[in-house]
Design a protein around this motif. Sequence first.
Motif, short mmCIF file in Angstrom:
data_model
loop_
_atom_site.label_atom_id
_atom_site.label_comp_id
_atom_site.label_asym_id
_atom_site.label_seq_id
_atom_site.Cartn_x
_atom_site.Cartn_y
_atom_site.Cartn_z
N ILE A 1 39.29 17.46 28.38
CA ILE A 1 38.13 16.61 28.66
C ILE A 1 37.21 17.38 29.60
O ILE A 1 37.56 17.63 30.76
CB ILE A 1 38.57 15.27 29.31
N LYS A 2 36.06 17.80 29.08
CA LYS A 2 35.13 18.59 29.88
C LYS A 2 34.18 17.66 30.62
O LYS A 2 33.51 16.82 30.01
CB LYS A 2 34.35 19.56 29.00
N LEU A 3 34.14 17.82 31.94
CA LEU A 3 33.28 16.98 32.77
C LEU A 3 31.86 17.57 32.81
O LEU A 3 31.69 18.75 33.03
CB LEU A 3 33.84 16.88 34.18
N ALA A 4 30.89 16.70 32.62
CA ALA A 4 29.48 17.12 32.68
C ALA A 4 28.98 16.97 34.11
O ALA A 4 29.49 16.17 34.89
CB ALA A 4 28.64 16.25 31.74
N GLN A 5 27.94 17.77 34.42
CA GLN A 5 27.32 17.66 35.76
C GLN A 5 26.07 16.83 35.70
O GLN A 5 25.43 16.67 34.74
CB GLN A 5 26.98 19.04 36.30
N PRO B 1 36.43 21.06 34.80
CA PRO B 1 37.28 21.90 35.63
C PRO B 1 38.40 21.07 36.29
O PRO B 1 38.23 19.88 36.56
CB PRO B 1 36.34 22.48 36.67
N ALA B 2 39.52 21.73 36.56
CA ALA B 2 40.72 21.06 37.07
C ALA B 2 40.48 20.32 38.37
O ALA B 2 41.04 19.26 38.60
CB ALA B 2 41.85 22.08 37.24
N GLU B 3 39.62 20.85 39.23
CA GLU B 3 39.36 20.21 40.53
C GLU B 3 38.24 19.17 40.45
O GLU B 3 37.85 18.59 41.46
CB GLU B 3 39.01 21.27 41.58
N GLY B 4 37.77 18.86 39.24
CA GLY B 4 36.62 17.98 39.08
C GLY B 4 36.93 16.49 39.08
O GLY B 4 36.01 15.67 39.06
N ALA B 5 38.20 16.11 39.11
CA ALA B 5 38.54 14.68 39.06
C ALA B 5 39.70 14.36 39.98
O ALA B 5 40.53 15.21 40.29
CB ALA B 5 38.88 14.28 37.63
N THR B 6 39.73 13.09 40.42
CA THR B 6 40.78 12.64 41.34
C THR B 6 41.79 11.72 40.68
O THR B 6 42.97 11.77 40.99
CB THR B 6 40.16 11.89 42.53
N LYS C 1 34.69 13.82 40.64
CA LYS C 1 34.13 14.10 41.96
C LYS C 1 32.71 14.63 41.77
O LYS C 1 32.39 15.23 40.75
CB LYS C 1 34.93 15.20 42.66
N GLU C 2 31.87 14.43 42.78
CA GLU C 2 30.52 15.01 42.76
C GLU C 2 30.63 16.51 42.69
O GLU C 2 31.53 17.07 43.29
CB GLU C 2 29.75 14.59 44.03
N PRO C 3 29.84 17.21 41.98
CA PRO C 3 28.63 16.83 41.27
C PRO C 3 28.88 16.42 39.81
O PRO C 3 27.95 16.28 39.04
CB PRO C 3 27.80 18.11 41.31
N PHE C 4 30.14 16.21 39.43
CA PHE C 4 30.47 15.88 38.04
C PHE C 4 30.31 14.38 37.78
O PHE C 4 30.32 13.57 38.70
CB PHE C 4 31.89 16.33 37.71
N LYS C 5 30.17 14.04 36.50
CA LYS C 5 30.03 12.65 36.09
C LYS C 5 31.35 12.16 35.49
O LYS C 5 32.07 12.93 34.86
CB LYS C 5 28.92 12.52 35.05
N ASP C 6 31.62 10.86 35.69
CA ASP C 6 32.81 10.26 35.10
C ASP C 6 32.78 10.45 33.59
O ASP C 6 31.72 10.48 32.97
CB ASP C 6 32.87 8.76 35.40
N ALA C 7 33.97 10.57 33.00
CA ALA C 7 34.09 10.69 31.54
C ALA C 7 34.81 9.46 31.01
O ALA C 7 35.75 8.97 31.62
CB ALA C 7 34.86 11.95 31.18
N THR C 8 34.34 8.96 29.87
CA THR C 8 34.94 7.78 29.24
C THR C 8 35.31 8.12 27.80
O THR C 8 34.48 8.62 27.05
CB THR C 8 33.96 6.59 29.27
N ILE C 9 36.56 7.85 27.46
CA ILE C 9 37.04 8.07 26.10
C ILE C 9 37.46 6.71 25.55
O ILE C 9 38.32 6.05 26.13
CB ILE C 9 38.24 9.05 26.06
N THR C 10 36.83 6.28 24.46
CA THR C 10 37.12 4.96 23.89
C THR C 10 38.05 5.09 22.68
O THR C 10 38.24 6.17 22.14
CB THR C 10 35.81 4.26 23.46
#
Length: 105
Positions: free
Chosen positions: A101-105, A35-40, A77-86
Amino acid sequence: MKRTKMSLLAVAAVAFGAFAFKGFEGGSIAGKVVPAEGATEAWAVSGSDTLKTAVSGGAFSFTNAKAGTYTVIVDAKEPFKDATITDVKVEDGKSTDLGEIKLAQ
């Protein structure tokens, strides 16, 4: 003859200067977080080069990235987990779109 030499030297100096100071073009990396508000913020790392940018409205973009292969990290941001793309490949003058990029909880 001397005047012709000076003219040729002047033209050569101008041409050399134009090539020597050509601007750095670089490439870019863009993506959208859901979600759009899930990352800083997002980071792009390639060797010793590290780029950082804000995530705004779910979107982010790195400009003037040197050509190479990057790892992109989305700082969630909490409760989501960081995402890494290699293995994100960047080429001079081209844009690399990571899509959604879909953030997982």
